[in-house]
Scaffold this motif. Structure first.
Motif, PDB file in Angstrom:
ATOM      1  N   LEU A  10      11.912  30.388 -11.147  1.00  0.00           N
ATOM      2  CA  LEU A  10      10.620  30.157 -10.652  1.00  0.00           C
ATOM      3  C   LEU A  10       9.826  30.400 -12.087  1.00  0.00           C
ATOM      4  CD1 LEU A  10      10.391  32.721  -7.875  1.00  0.00           C
ATOM      5  CD2 LEU A  10      10.358  30.252  -7.638  1.00  0.00           C
ATOM      6  N   ALA A  11      10.416  29.647 -13.234  1.00  0.00           N
ATOM      7  CA  ALA A  11       9.750  29.860 -14.423  1.00  0.00           C
ATOM      8  C   ALA A  11       8.612  28.647 -14.705  1.00  0.00           C
ATOM      9  CB  ALA A  11      10.620  29.832 -15.447  1.00  0.00           C
ATOM     10  N   ARG A  12       8.935  27.532 -14.004  1.00  0.00           N
ATOM     11  CA  ARG A  12       8.232  26.250 -14.058  1.00  0.00           C
ATOM     12  C   ARG A  12       6.886  25.865 -13.292  1.00  0.00           C
ATOM     13  NH1 ARG A  12       9.768  22.818 -17.964  1.00  0.00           N
ATOM     14  NH2 ARG A  12      10.990  23.502 -19.254  1.00  0.00           N
ATOM     15  N   GLY A  13       6.380  26.862 -12.450  1.00  0.00           N
ATOM     16  CA  GLY A  13       5.286  26.265 -11.609  1.00  0.00           C
ATOM     17  C   GLY A  13       5.806  26.180 -10.194  1.00  0.00           C
ATOM     18  N   PHE A  14       4.857  26.276  -9.226  1.00  0.00           N
ATOM     19  CA  PHE A  14       5.400  26.138  -7.820  1.00  0.00           C
ATOM     20  C   PHE A  14       4.803  24.939  -7.197  1.00  0.00           C
ATOM     21  CE2 PHE A  14       4.588  31.016  -7.634  1.00  0.00           C
ATOM     22  CZ  PHE A  14       5.717  31.189  -8.565  1.00  0.00           C
ATOM     23  N   SER A  15       4.096  23.996  -7.878  1.00  0.00           N
ATOM     24  CA  SER A  15       3.676  22.764  -7.313  1.00  0.00           C
ATOM     25  C   SER A  15       4.517  22.173  -6.552  1.00  0.00           C
ATOM     26  CB  SER A  15       2.756  21.997  -8.166  1.00  0.00           C
ATOM     27  OG  SER A  15       3.564  21.471  -9.104  1.00  0.00           O
ATOM     28  N   GLY A  16       5.816  22.242  -6.922  1.00  0.00           N
ATOM     29  CA  GLY A  16       6.908  21.182  -6.011  1.00  0.00           C
ATOM     30  C   GLY A  16       7.296  21.575  -4.614  1.00  0.00           C
ATOM     31  N   LEU A  17       6.844  22.914  -4.519  1.00  0.00           N
ATOM     32  CA  LEU A  17       7.293  23.847  -3.350  1.00  0.00           C
ATOM     33  C   LEU A  17       6.529  23.271  -2.178  1.00  0.00           C
ATOM     34  CD1 LEU A  17       7.723  27.224  -4.924  1.00  0.00           C
ATOM     35  CD2 LEU A  17       9.600  25.679  -4.742  1.00  0.00           C
ATOM     36  N   ASP A  18       7.242  23.465  -0.799  1.00  0.00           N
ATOM     37  CA  ASP A  18       6.465  23.485   0.398  1.00  0.00           C
ATOM     38  C   ASP A  18       5.673  24.733   0.439  1.00  0.00           C
ATOM     39  OD1 ASP A  18       7.949  25.320   1.775  1.00  0.00           O
ATOM     40  OD2 ASP A  18       9.182  23.609   2.371  1.00  0.00           O
ATOM     41  N   GLU A  19       4.976  24.852   1.621  1.00  0.00           N
ATOM     42  CA  GLU A  19       4.181  26.112   1.896  1.00  0.00           C
ATOM     43  C   GLU A  19       4.928  27.266   1.995  1.00  0.00           C
ATOM     44  OE1 GLU A  19       1.153  25.161   4.476  1.00  0.00           O
ATOM     45  OE2 GLU A  19       0.046  27.173   4.140  1.00  0.00           O
ATOM     46  N   GLN A  20       5.901  27.297   2.774  1.00  0.00           N
ATOM     47  CA  GLN A  20       6.914  28.473   2.981  1.00  0.00           C
ATOM     48  C   GLN A  20       7.501  28.953   1.683  1.00  0.00           C
ATOM     49  OE1 GLN A  20       6.465  29.999   5.575  1.00  0.00           O
ATOM     50  NE2 GLN A  20       8.044  31.604   4.887  1.00  0.00           N
TER      51      GLN A  20
END
Ligand code: ZN
Length: 373
Positions: free
Chosen positions: A301-311
């Motif tokens: 989880l070092a590189r940012g969360f923008s690629g993740l879906d909402e859940q």
């Protein structure tokens, strides 16, 4: 003299390591066709050691003060360290010495944009795009920055002591007032906790939902963003006042963290601290973790969360918030200095040791709290 093949490789990797995706793509398509001085400095950039690179570029510049590539290198190293003021000055010199130096123009545009100088950013990318009219990425970026600039120029500016707040005015008057109040209060509270009070005014823009997603290209679940400017979606389906306060505080925490450590802060630490400083009830986090099907290790989880879906994003925030809570308890009032160490290139584990916290104890406590055996 053309750049020797082996050195070209070094330069390329340095670009990849240092620059934005746009600059990387630009560099890949066109390398400066000239002799490359200070190969060791480029190698240091490639090794993610911008401090060493900066010192080597600076030494070489005393011998060759009019070499635009060296100024470009110095600007790249400064940028990699998050010293955007110094990067700006080196890149301006590079472009003065060689007005057709596309890579320097591109990075100059990027740095100027990050520093809030949209006019210089747009001018630099216009020039780069004129030199390479077939570069689609430059065109796309230019279009986006021009659109943004035109939206901002239609906004009103609300005076506030530590902030420049842009908003639509009219129906947003009350929201603007509320955001300004929250920002000033939280500036002092978070500043005190991190022992850092940004001296330059922080730029804050309140958008309609559509403009927010158009300009930030954030995932659909996001309502706030910090990328050198605090951007918040306030139009459309209005968040409740408390929700708005929470988002404003969250993004302000990112802004203050960035003034302490502009680079190298892993996303889980950055997001965890932002959630921690929201100050509201965090009882949702254990609940989310209990119901999560997978717990992602922090190092992923070092590189940012923008690629993740909402859940997935919700679980990532809960994991990060847990880590930040443990850190703040263990490092205590030194959390600002701890961040500074991480920003200077210490790993999180080494920085923990600097503050007499055993990394194993931190990780074990985190695993226990998120429910990983
Ligand atoms: Zn955030």
């Amino acid at each position: 003299m053309p750049i020797p093949r082996a050195t070209k490789g070094v330069l390329l990797v340095a670009f990849v390591a240092t620059f934005s995706a746009l600059a990387v793509a630009t560099a890949l398509s066109r390398l400066p066709k000239r002799e490359l001085a200070a190969p060791e400095a480029w190698a240091a950039l490639e090794r993610h050691d911008p401090e060493r690179a900066a010192s080597l570029f600076s030494k070489e510049l005393t011998e060759r003060p009019r070499d635009p590539i060296l100024h470009f290198g110095a600007g790249s190293a400064a940028y990699a360290m998050g010293r955007t003021k110094s990067a700006l000055s080196s890149l301006k010199t590079a472009v003065d010495l060689d007005p057709d130096f596309v890579e320097a123009l591109t990075l100059l545009g990027q740095v100027a944009y990050e520093r809030g100088d949209s006019a210089l950013a747009i001018r630099s990318i216009e020039k780069a795009s004129d030199l390479h009219p077939r570069d689609g990425q430059l065109k796309e970026l230019l279009g986006r920055w021009r659109r943004e600039s035109s939206v901002h120029s239609s906004y009103l500016e609300k005076p506030a002591e530590h902030f420049q707040i842009l908003y639509e005015g009219g129906a947003q008057q009350n929201i603007g007032d509320r955001v300004a109040r929250v920002l000033e209060t939280e500036y002092w509270r978070i500043g005190k906790a991190l022992n850092s009070y940004p001296s330059e005014p922080l730029s804050v823009i309140l958008y309609t939902n559509r403009e927010f997603h158009d300009i930030t290209r954030s995932p659909s679940w996001a309502t706030g963003n910090y990328d050198g400017r605090i951007r918040i979606a306030v139009g459309g389906a209005l968040p409740s006042s408390r929700e708005l306060d929470r988002i404003v505080t969250h993004e302000l925490a990112h802004a203050i963290v960035a003034t302490i450590a502009p680079r190298r802060v892993p996303a889980w630490l950055n997001e965890g601290l932002a959630v921690y400083f929201e100050g509201s009830d965090r009882s949702w986090a254990p609940e989310v973790l209990r119901n999560a099907s997978t717990i992602v290790p922090l190092e992923n989880l070092a590189r940012g969360f923008s690629g993740l879906d909402e859940q997935e994003a919700l679980v990532a925030y809960a994991e990060s918030a847990t880590a930040a809570e443990i850190l703040c308890a263990q490092v205590g009032p030194n959390i600002g200095s701890f961040l500074q160490s991480v920003g200077n290139g210490r790993s999180v584990d080494d920085a923990l040791l600097d503050f007499q916290v055993q990394p194993n104890a931190f990780h074990a406590e985190w695993r226990r709290r998120v429910g990983v055996r």
